[in-house]
Design an enzyme around this catalytic site. Structure first.
Site, PDB file in Angstrom:
ATOM      1  N   SER A 201       1.167   8.831  37.390  1.00  9.87           N
ATOM      2  CA  SER A 201       1.959   9.656  36.479  1.00  9.87           C
ATOM      3  C   SER A 201       3.134   8.845  35.962  1.00  9.87           C
ATOM      4  O   SER A 201       3.788   8.134  36.724  1.00  9.87           O
ATOM      5  CB  SER A 201       2.474  10.901  37.205  1.00  9.87           C
ATOM      6  OG  SER A 201       3.307  11.667  36.363  1.00  9.87           O
ATOM      7  N   GLY A 202       3.424   8.972  34.665  1.00 11.21           N
ATOM      8  CA  GLY A 202       4.470   8.155  34.059  1.00 11.21           C
ATOM      9  C   GLY A 202       5.887   8.564  34.391  1.00 11.21           C
ATOM     10  O   GLY A 202       6.765   7.714  34.553  1.00 11.21           O
ATOM     11  N   HIS A 203       6.154   9.873  34.518  1.00 11.47           N
ATOM     12  CA  HIS A 203       7.548  10.296  34.611  1.00 11.47           C
ATOM     13  C   HIS A 203       8.176  10.041  35.976  1.00 11.47           C
ATOM     14  O   HIS A 203       9.362  10.279  36.167  1.00 11.47           O
ATOM     15  CB  HIS A 203       7.696  11.766  34.204  1.00 11.47           C
ATOM     16  CG  HIS A 203       7.237  12.762  35.213  1.00 11.47           C
ATOM     17  ND1 HIS A 203       8.117  13.479  35.992  1.00 11.47           N
ATOM     18  CD2 HIS A 203       5.998  13.180  35.544  1.00 11.47           C
ATOM     19  CE1 HIS A 203       7.425  14.306  36.782  1.00 11.47           C
ATOM     20  NE2 HIS A 203       6.143  14.144  36.521  1.00 11.47           N
ATOM     21  N   THR A 239      -7.238  14.036  20.774  1.00 12.38           N
ATOM     22  CA  THR A 239      -6.527  12.926  20.136  1.00 12.38           C
ATOM     23  C   THR A 239      -5.556  12.292  21.125  1.00 12.38           C
ATOM     24  O   THR A 239      -4.733  12.973  21.730  1.00 12.38           O
ATOM     25  CB  THR A 239      -5.755  13.430  18.906  1.00 12.38           C
ATOM     26  OG1 THR A 239      -6.681  14.024  17.988  1.00 12.38           O
ATOM     27  CG2 THR A 239      -5.016  12.288  18.224  1.00 12.38           C
ATOM     28  N   CYS A 327       6.637  20.669  42.867  1.00 12.59           N
ATOM     29  CA  CYS A 327       5.585  21.571  42.406  1.00 12.59           C
ATOM     30  C   CYS A 327       5.548  22.868  43.198  1.00 12.59           C
ATOM     31  O   CYS A 327       4.787  23.768  42.883  1.00 12.59           O
ATOM     32  CB  CYS A 327       4.235  20.863  42.488  1.00 12.59           C
ATOM     33  SG  CYS A 327       4.133  19.450  41.375  1.00 12.59           S
TER      34      CYS A 327
END
Length: 384
Positions: A201-203, A239, A327
C-alpha cells in the site's frame, strides 16, 4: 504535535507529489487511448511498472496496480483461491494466521460463506509469530492458498516469511504475504522471500491514499475481482490511475534507497523509547516480538487503564498515536491480535501503539515517552 501513528498513514512526500503532478494536470491521458496524450500516459505507467518490478526482483508483467493494500489483499486471497478451486474443486481450504489484517481475514471468510471453502487458522506464539512447524500442522492436500503477513500492523512482529513460504512451496501451495507494513522497512525481494504473491500500500510510505500494488508470480493462476476492459493484463479492469502508480513507485524507490541506514537508525530510537516507557510506567508490558519487530513500531499494554483514555490524554499533550489497527477504529472490543497472542481481554483493551516514519527524531520520542508516563499516571489516578 508529535505524530506517532505512521502505521495508520503517512504524509505525502514532496518528491512524490512532484512526480505525480504532471499526470494530475496536463498529462492526464487515458493509457488505453491511441493518441499522443494516451501514449504518454501509457509510457509513464509502463515506466512505473518496470521500476516496481526492479525493486521487487520480478518481471513487469507480474505487477498489478491496485487502489491500495485492501484491494491487493482481496485480489490475492480471493483471486488465487478461486482460480485454484476452478482448476481442481478439491482445493477448498485457505490458511491464514491468527493475526492477519482484516483485509485478509475477511477475504478468507467471504470464501467460506459463499464458495464453500474452509478457513484454517494458524496459531501464533506469545510474541505474535507463526512457526514453520505450526504452519505445516494445518496444511492439507486440499489447501488452495496460504496467506500470512510479513509484519503485523498492531504489534510490529515480523514473520519468518521465507521459511513459511518454503514450507508451503514444498507442498505445491501458493503463498501470499501482506507486506503493507513491511514496505519501506524490510527487504521486498520476491525471489529471496519465495512468495507467490505480495501486497503493498502506498500511503504507508509517503505515497497517496488509494495507491497500491499486487505482485503475482507469473505462473500463478488468479481470478480477477473487477471485470471490464481487461486492463492490467486482465487481472484488474478499470482505467489505470497513472498518477497513483507513479507516486507509489517514487515513494518505494526513495524508501528503499536508504532502507538499511534508516532501519538501523530508527530501530535504535525505537529501542530507547521502549526502554524509557517500560522504566517510566510501572506495569507496562511490551507487546510483540522483542527482536524480530518493525523498527517503526513500539506497542504496549498498560494494565489498570483504558487504552482509549490514554490516547485521549496523550492527545491533550499533543502526542498522536493509536490503540491498534486503524481499520478497527471506533471499536472498544479487545484486539484479536493480542488475544490470539494470549493476552486476557481486559489487558488487551489497554493497548496503545506508537508507530513512526523515518522523519522521527530522538527529541520527538523522548518527549513522547515522558508524555506516556504522565498520561498513564493521570488515567490510573482517575480510575482507568
Amino acid at each position: 504535535m508529535i505524530f506517532l501513528d505512521a502505521a495508520a498513514t503517512t504524509p505525502l512526500r514532496r518528491e512524490v507529489l512532484d512526480a505525480m503532478w504532471p499526470y494530475l494536470t496536463g498529462d492526464f491521458g487515458n493509457p488505453s487511448s491511441h493518441h499522443t496524450l494516451g501514449e504518454s500516459a501509457a509510457h509513464a505507467l509502463a515506466g512505473a511498472r518496470a521500476t516496481a518490478a526492479a525493486l521487487l526482483a520480478c518481471r513487469p508483467g507480474e505487477v498489478t496496480f491496485t487502489s491500495g493494500g485492501t484491494e491487493a489483499d482481496n485480489l490475492a486471497v480471493k483471486g488465487i483461491a478461486l482460480a485454484r478451486q476452478a482448476a481442481d474443486p478439491a482445493l477448498n481450504r485457505v490458511v491464514i494466521s491468527a493475526v492477519e489484517h482484516p483485509a485478509v481475514e475477511e477475504s478468507a471468510r467471504y470464501l467460506e460463506r459463499f464458495h464453500g471453502f474452509s478457513v484454517d487458522v494458524v496459531p501464533v506464539d506469545g510474541r505474535g509469530q507463526v512457526t514453520p512447524e505450526a504452519l505445516l500442522a494445518v496444511l492439507q492436500p486440499e489447501t488452495a492458498l496460504v496467506s500470512i503477513m510479513y509484519a503485523n500492523n498492531e504489534v510490529g512482529t515480523v514473520q519468518p516469511v521465507a521459511e513459511l513460504a518454503a514450507a508451503a512451496r514444498h507442498l505445491g501451495i501458493p503463498f501470499h504475504t501482506d507486506a503493507v507494513q513491511a514496505a519501506g522497512w524490510l527487504p521486498l525481494d520476491t525471489k529471496a522471500l519465495g512468495v507467490d504473491a505480495m501486497s503493498i500500500s502506498g500511503h504507508k510510505l509517503g505515497a497517496p491514499k488509494g495507491s497500491g500494488l499486487l505482485f503475482v508470480r507469473g505462473r500463478t493462476r488468479i481470478e480477477p475481482l473487477l471485470h471490464g476492459g481487461g486492463q492490467e493484463r486482465g487481472r484488474r479492469s478499470g482505467t489505470e490511475n497513472v498518477a497513483a502508480a507513479v507516486g507509489l513507485v517514487t515513494a518505494l524507490t526513495l524508501a528503499q534507497a536508504r532502507q538499511v541506514e534508516e532501519r538501523r537508525r530508527v530501530a535504535a530510537l525505537r529501542d530507547t523509547f521502549i526502554n524509557e516507557v517500560l522504566t517510566g510506567v510501572p506495569g507496562a508490558v511490551l507487546t510483540g516480538h522483542p527482536v524480530h519487530r518493525l523498527p517503526s513500531v513500539a506497542s504496549f499494554c498498560f494494565p489498570g487503564t483504558s487504552g482509549e483514555s490514554v490516547l485521549l490524554e496523550l492527545e491533550r499533550q499533543e502526542v498522536l498515536c493509536s490503540s491498534g489497527s486503524a481499520c478497527a477504529a471506533g471499536s472498544d472490543a479487545p484486539s484479536p491480535v493480542l488475544t490470539a497472542m494470549g493476552f486476557k481481554a481486559e489487558v488487551a483493551q489497554t493497548a496503545v501503539r506508537f508507530s513512526f516514519d523515518s522523519a522521527v527524531t530522538a527529541e520527538d520520542l523522548g518527549t513522547a515517552a515522558r508524555a506516556v508516563s504522565q498520561a498513564v499516571a493521570t488515567v490510573r489516578a482517575l480510575g482507568g
